[in-house]
Motif scaffolding. Structure first.
Motif, PDB file in Angstrom:
ATOM      1  N   GLY A  11      65.648   2.747  90.458  1.00 58.00           N
ATOM      2  CA  GLY A  11      64.372   2.071  90.243  1.00 58.00           C
ATOM      3  C   GLY A  11      63.693   1.685  91.547  1.00 58.00           C
ATOM      4  N   ASP A  32      71.286  -3.803  99.871  1.00 62.29           N
ATOM      5  CA  ASP A  32      72.514  -4.263 100.537  1.00 62.29           C
ATOM      6  C   ASP A  32      73.380  -3.110 101.032  1.00 62.29           C
ATOM      7  OD1 ASP A  32      73.234  -3.447  98.034  1.00 62.29           O
ATOM      8  OD2 ASP A  32      74.347  -5.241  97.481  1.00 62.29           O
ATOM      9  N   HIS A  39      74.799   7.749  90.637  1.00 63.57           N
ATOM     10  CA  HIS A  39      75.920   7.421  89.739  1.00 63.57           C
ATOM     11  C   HIS A  39      76.344   8.586  88.858  1.00 63.57           C
ATOM     12  CE1 HIS A  39      74.438   3.079  90.160  1.00 63.57           C
ATOM     13  NE2 HIS A  39      75.533   3.222  90.855  1.00 63.57           N
ATOM     14  N   SER A 100      64.969  -4.377  91.453  1.00 60.28           N
ATOM     15  CA  SER A 100      65.706  -3.346  90.702  1.00 60.28           C
ATOM     16  C   SER A 100      67.151  -3.366  91.201  1.00 60.28           C
ATOM     17  CB  SER A 100      65.059  -1.968  90.926  1.00 60.28           C
ATOM     18  OG  SER A 100      65.578  -1.043  90.007  1.00 60.28           O
ATOM     19  N   ASP A 284      68.129  -1.387  85.096  1.00 59.04           N
ATOM     20  CA  ASP A 284      69.225  -1.927  84.274  1.00 59.04           C
ATOM     21  C   ASP A 284      69.096  -3.427  83.986  1.00 59.04           C
ATOM     22  OD1 ASP A 284      70.366   0.542  84.294  1.00 59.04           O
ATOM     23  OD2 ASP A 284      72.189  -0.035  85.365  1.00 59.04           O
TER      24      ASP A 284
HETATM   25  C1  LIG Z   1      79.449   5.679  86.871  1.00 56.94           C
HETATM   26  C2  LIG Z   1      78.054   5.706  86.310  1.00 56.94           C
HETATM   27  C3  LIG Z   1      77.549   6.887  85.775  1.00 56.94           C
HETATM   28  C4  LIG Z   1      76.250   6.924  85.261  1.00 56.94           C
HETATM   29  N1  LIG Z   1      75.773   8.097  84.754  1.00 56.94           N
HETATM   30  C5  LIG Z   1      74.497   8.173  84.303  1.00 56.94           C
HETATM   31  C6  LIG Z   1      73.953   9.391  83.815  1.00 56.94           C
HETATM   32  O1  LIG Z   1      74.644  10.400  83.772  1.00 56.94           O
HETATM   33  N2  LIG Z   1      72.662   9.400  83.396  1.00 56.94           N
HETATM   34  C7  LIG Z   1      71.870   8.270  83.425  1.00 56.94           C
HETATM   35  O2  LIG Z   1      70.689   8.337  83.052  1.00 56.94           O
HETATM   36  N3  LIG Z   1      72.365   7.095  83.863  1.00 56.94           N
HETATM   37  C8  LIG Z   1      73.639   7.018  84.307  1.00 56.94           C
HETATM   38  N4  LIG Z   1      74.147   5.819  84.762  1.00 56.94           N
HETATM   39  C9  LIG Z   1      73.280   4.630  84.708  1.00 56.94           C
HETATM   40  C10 LIG Z   1      72.292   4.623  85.886  1.00 56.94           C
HETATM   41  O3  LIG Z   1      72.980   4.864  87.088  1.00 56.94           O
HETATM   42  C11 LIG Z   1      71.578   3.280  85.946  1.00 56.94           C
HETATM   43  O4  LIG Z   1      70.902   3.094  84.739  1.00 56.94           O
HETATM   44  C12 LIG Z   1      70.606   3.226  87.123  1.00 56.94           C
HETATM   45  O5  LIG Z   1      71.335   3.231  88.329  1.00 56.94           O
HETATM   46  C13 LIG Z   1      69.729   1.976  87.052  1.00 56.94           C
HETATM   47  O6  LIG Z   1      68.914   1.925  88.178  1.00 56.94           O
HETATM   48  P1  LIG Z   1      68.667   0.528  88.910  1.00 56.94           P
HETATM   49  O7  LIG Z   1      67.646   0.772  89.952  1.00 56.94           O
HETATM   50  O8  LIG Z   1      68.423  -0.532  87.887  1.00 56.94           O
HETATM   51  O9  LIG Z   1      70.072   0.161  89.560  1.00 56.94           O
HETATM   52  P2  LIG Z   1      70.913   0.930  90.698  1.00 56.94           P
HETATM   53  O10 LIG Z   1      70.585   2.366  90.745  1.00 56.94           O
HETATM   54  O11 LIG Z   1      72.323   0.539  90.464  1.00 56.94           O
HETATM   55  O12 LIG Z   1      70.404   0.254  92.045  1.00 56.94           O
HETATM   56  C14 LIG Z   1      70.654  -1.084  92.360  1.00 56.94           C
HETATM   57  C15 LIG Z   1      70.541  -1.209  93.877  1.00 56.94           C
HETATM   58  O13 LIG Z   1      70.420  -2.575  94.231  1.00 56.94           O
HETATM   59  C16 LIG Z   1      71.296  -2.856  95.312  1.00 56.94           C
HETATM   60  N5  LIG Z   1      71.582  -4.300  95.193  1.00 56.94           N
HETATM   61  C17 LIG Z   1      72.305  -4.913  94.230  1.00 56.94           C
HETATM   62  N6  LIG Z   1      72.275  -6.246  94.418  1.00 56.94           N
HETATM   63  C18 LIG Z   1      71.511  -6.466  95.505  1.00 56.94           C
HETATM   64  C19 LIG Z   1      71.101  -7.648  96.184  1.00 56.94           C
HETATM   65  N7  LIG Z   1      71.440  -8.873  95.764  1.00 56.94           N
HETATM   66  N8  LIG Z   1      70.312  -7.506  97.285  1.00 56.94           N
HETATM   67  C20 LIG Z   1      69.946  -6.273  97.720  1.00 56.94           C
HETATM   68  N9  LIG Z   1      70.301  -5.141  97.118  1.00 56.94           N
HETATM   69  C21 LIG Z   1      71.071  -5.240  96.017  1.00 56.94           C
HETATM   70  C22 LIG Z   1      72.474  -1.934  95.071  1.00 56.94           C
HETATM   71  O14 LIG Z   1      73.236  -1.709  96.238  1.00 56.94           O
HETATM   72  C23 LIG Z   1      71.747  -0.677  94.617  1.00 56.94           C
HETATM   73  O15 LIG Z   1      71.319   0.063  95.734  1.00 56.94           O
HETATM   74  C24 LIG Z   1      75.439   5.749  85.273  1.00 56.94           C
HETATM   75  C25 LIG Z   1      75.951   4.568  85.806  1.00 56.94           C
HETATM   76  C26 LIG Z   1      77.238   4.542  86.324  1.00 56.94           C
HETATM   77  C27 LIG Z   1      77.786   3.260  86.908  1.00 56.94           C
END
Ligand SMILES: Cc1cc2nc3c(=O)[nH]c(=O)nc-3n(C[C@H](O)[C@H](O)[C@H](O)COP(=O)(O)OP(=O)(O)OC[C@H]3O[C@@H](n4cnc5c(N)ncnc54)[C@H](O)[C@@H]3O)c2cc1C
Length: 385
Positions: A11, A32, A39, A100, A284
């Motif tokens: 995101g 961070d 993933h 995100s 998420d």
């Molecule tokens: C093992 C695994 C397999 C998956 N497989 C799939 C798949 O096949 N298909 C699919 O659609 N989805 C899959 N998912 C789900 C998908 O990865 C998530 O829905 C997606 O990553 C959500 O995006 P996001 O930006 O919310 O979080 P993320 O991509 O997790 O990004 C969060 C970011 O924030 C950073 N962060 C966290 N806390 C802080 C803080 N306090 N300060 C600064 N930075 C911070 C983290 O380091 C990370 O870079 C999978 C998840 C996992 C764990």
């Protein structure tokens, strides 16, 4: 305008890229970690494939986006009245803030699980798991059962891939008499409970055909140094991988006086994905329908970037509409299953469809020219154990 985006995942990166393309002003991306973690391929990297398909440095992603400043720092709290994000190393003033932060693993308080189970959620998890398998190969201890706990998409992908990986290690290192077995354990009555029954049935059969033992309707009760307790019975093992249980990033619980949370800890956001005035929560972490997968995070990020750009032009914001997205599950190296709106592809075509979904995902973050080598890295084996 100064937009601060927190989180270098699906995101956060997509939001920063879309904001940069729309020339909204100065963008600061705070994360961070110095890299993006893909993933969806971690199951594959954990079982011997290249890190290149799962880890992309943020510097590479933003190389051609000079308006985005990438800072490695950890968000701790928020002063919404002063529009100030407080991080571990510094404080950042914003006009608009996009959070995100993703999710974290939870072990539901199962005794021994957080201390002894392996995982594949973070890069450290993957490295620890690889080192463990490396030690097992050196000591020629591959003659036992390997437990994967949780038969959601990640558990299924990992169980199938681990099964193939162990077989290839036994063959490569000529470990005589080793008969390792992967056991996939699920508490629900069927695997992949969030997908259709057709998906469960077909994938269950395929896993069994490949040699994975699938156990449904069984709860894991605890994990000890020398075994796993399932429904009161101890099964000797030194390898259990936990793939179940996700909870919201603890940032929101720590700041629950500011954010409105659902009973399960996810953030309430309005129709514009705003959780507070000038603060968007995407991916998420929010309770929006279909959140919890990568593509919804992309869609929400693009929407938020568009709305911030509209506001900068003096226009009003538009509502976000959530849509379901395809779900693809590889089961080994040649078989896969993709499902969308009741239509599915299973087998070789399912595998290829899932592979193309991955390419599409990479191309949302880097140019197709850069995405293709990352995507093809799936066929590179990492250094032999
Ligand atoms: C093992 C695994 C397999 C998956 N497989 C799939 C798949 O096949 N298909 C699919 O659609 N989805 C899959 N998912 C789900 C998908 O990865 C998530 O829905 C997606 O990553 C959500 O995006 P996001 O930006 O919310 O979080 P993320 O991509 O997790 O990004 C969060 C970011 O924030 C950073 N962060 C966290 N806390 C802080 C803080 N306090 N300060 C600064 N930075 C911070 C983290 O380091 C990370 O870079 C999978 C998840 C996992 C764990």
């Amino acid at each position: 305008m100064h937009v601060v985006v927190v989180g270098g995942g699906f995101g956060g990166i997509k939001a920063a890229l879309e904001l940069s393309r729309r020339n909204v002003g100065k963008i600061t991306l705070i994360s961070d970690e110095p890299h993006f973690l893909h993933h969806a391929t971690l199951y594959s990297t954990a079982t011997g494939k290249s890190y290149a398909e799962s880890v992309i440095p943020l510097a590479t992603i933003f190389a051609r986006h000079p308006s985005v400043q990438v800072i490695q720092d950890r968000a701790v709290s928020l002063d919404e009245h002063r529009r100030l994000l407080i991080c571990k190393k510094g404080q950042y003033k914003y006009d608009k803030l996009v959070l995100s932060l993703g999710s974290v693993t939870t072990f539901f308080g199962i005794p021994g699980m957080s201390q002894r189970a392996f995982g594949i959620k973070t890069l450290n998890d993957v490295k620890e798991f690889q080192n463990h398998i490396h030690d097992e190969v050196i000591e020629k201890k591959l003659d036992k059962e390997y437990f994967v706990i949780g038969a959601g998409p990640t558990g299924v992908e990992l169980a199938a891939s681990l099964n193939e990986y162990l077989k290839s290690l036994i063959h490569t290192y000529r470990i005589k008499g080793a008969r390792s077995r992967v056991v996939l354990v699920e508490a629900a009555p069927r695997i992949l409970p969030s997908l259709s029954k057709t998906a469960s049935t077909k994938i269950h059969k395929q896993l069994q055909k490949q040699g994975v033992r699938v156990v449904v309707n069984h709860k894991v009760e605890s994990l000890k140094d020398d075994g796993i307790i399932i429904e009161g019975k101890k099964h000797p093992t030194t390898t259990a991988v936990w793939t179940s249980g996700m909870a919201n990033n603890p940032f929101f619980e720590k700041n629950k006086d500011i954010f409105q949370l659902t009973p399960t800890g996810y953030v309430h956001a309005n129709d514009h994905l705003e959780a507070l005035p000038n603060v968007y929560v995407i991916g998420d972490s929010n309770s929006v329908k279909h959140s919890g997968m990568a593509w919804p995070a992309f869609k929400q990020a693009t929407h938020v970037a568009k709305q911030i750009s509209r506001l900068a032009q003096g226009k009003h914001q538009r509502r976000f509409h959530s849509h379901s997205v395809p779900c693809g599950i590889p089961v080994g190296e040649t078989w896969g299953y993709v499902e969308w709106h009741g239509v599915y592809l299973a087998g070789r075509t399912g595998f290829l469809a899932r592979r193309y979904m991955e390419l599409y995902g990479y191309s949302q973050l880097v140019s197709l020219r850069k995405a293709i080598p990352v995507w093809r890295a799936h066929y590179i084996l990492e250094v032999d154990p």
